[in-house]
Design a protein around this motif. Structure first.
Motif, PDB file in Angstrom:
ATOM      1  N   GLN A 193      -2.532   0.516  -4.378  1.00 30.67           N
ATOM      2  CA  GLN A 193      -1.981  -0.782  -3.985  1.00 30.67           C
ATOM      3  C   GLN A 193      -1.367  -1.479  -5.190  1.00 30.67           C
ATOM      4  O   GLN A 193      -1.890  -1.395  -6.299  1.00 30.67           O
ATOM      5  CB  GLN A 193      -3.062  -1.680  -3.383  1.00 30.67           C
ATOM      6  N   ARG A 242      -2.518   5.698  -1.115  1.00 25.42           N
ATOM      7  CA  ARG A 242      -3.498   4.626  -0.892  1.00 25.42           C
ATOM      8  C   ARG A 242      -3.669   3.701  -2.088  1.00 25.42           C
ATOM      9  O   ARG A 242      -4.552   2.858  -2.105  1.00 25.42           O
ATOM     10  CB  ARG A 242      -4.844   5.172  -0.445  1.00 25.42           C
ATOM     11  N   THR A 290       0.856  -1.181   0.000  1.00 25.88           N
ATOM     12  CA  THR A 290       0.000   0.000   0.000  1.00 25.88           C
ATOM     13  C   THR A 290       0.895   1.233   0.000  1.00 25.88           C
ATOM     14  O   THR A 290       1.740   1.395   0.883  1.00 25.88           O
ATOM     15  CB  THR A 290      -0.927   0.011   1.226  1.00 25.88           C
ATOM     16  N   ARG A 295       3.208   2.808   2.798  1.00 26.33           N
ATOM     17  CA  ARG A 295       2.417   2.957   4.015  1.00 26.33           C
ATOM     18  C   ARG A 295       2.244   1.630   4.744  1.00 26.33           C
ATOM     19  O   ARG A 295       2.244   1.583   5.973  1.00 26.33           O
ATOM     20  CB  ARG A 295       1.045   3.525   3.648  1.00 26.33           C
TER      21      ARG A 295
END
Length: 182
Positions: A88, A86, A82, A125
């Motif tokens: 992926q 945001r 991720t 993240r």
């Protein structure tokens, strides 16, 4: 009249037993899960590949331990990265040597999948690892290894599993994974 009273007595007895926690139905165990996953979220988005690799190592150890405790092996490993925005990126691969629950096999696949993503300066993240196509370990044939290094790793893994069972999960593990334990 006696025939009509009989089903009522049976229903009353059933309600009476269930209210007291008595259930005479046979218990049928459910199948083992089809997949197992674990995730590491970073406190702040990271650019450091060493931090990501430490998280991947921790995921491999956690999943390997979980699979061995459930007596399962995995055929496929999936990595989901991720990014800070945001988005992926998902990569998946079958284990090269066949189904396995060994930390080293899972770790190597996760490292390869991460390298295949080709990140240069991506802010990450979170990373999620998922072992899929799980099967019963008793039905998984294990290839004899002629590699003394792999034999040593498997023996060490068994010893670590025994220590973790005795003293609690996560007591012993790779040092590089502990930078993510805090």
């Amino acid at each position: 009249m006696d025939r009509a009273a009989h089903p009522r007595r049976r229903t009353g007895r059933l309600i009476h037993e269930r209210a007291r926690g008595i259930d005479r139905r046979a218990v049928v165990p459910t199948d083992l899960p089809y997949s197992a996953s674990a995730q590491r979220r970073f406190p702040i988005d990271t650019l450091d590949p060493a931090t990501v690799r430490a998280a991947l190592l921790a995921l491999a150890v956690e999943l390997g331990d979980r699979l061995r405790n459930r007596h399962q092996t995995a055929r496929t490993v999936t990595l989901t990265v991720t990014l800070a925005g945001r988005g992926q990126i998902i990569r998946s691969r079958r284990l090269d040597g066949g189904p396995s629950a060994h930390n080293e096999d899972i770790r190597q696949i996760l490292y390869d999948l991460y390298a295949d993503c080709g990140f240069q300066r991506a802010r990450i993240r979170a990373v999620t690892a998922r072992c899929e196509q799980l099967q019963d370990a008793a039905r998984t044939p294990e290839q004899l290894s002629l590699d003394p290094h792999r034999d040593d790793q498997l023996r060490a893994e068994s010893a670590i599993d025994a220590l973790n069972r005795r003293f609690g999960a996560g007591t012993v593990g790779p040092a590089a994974a502990y930078r993510q334990a805090v």
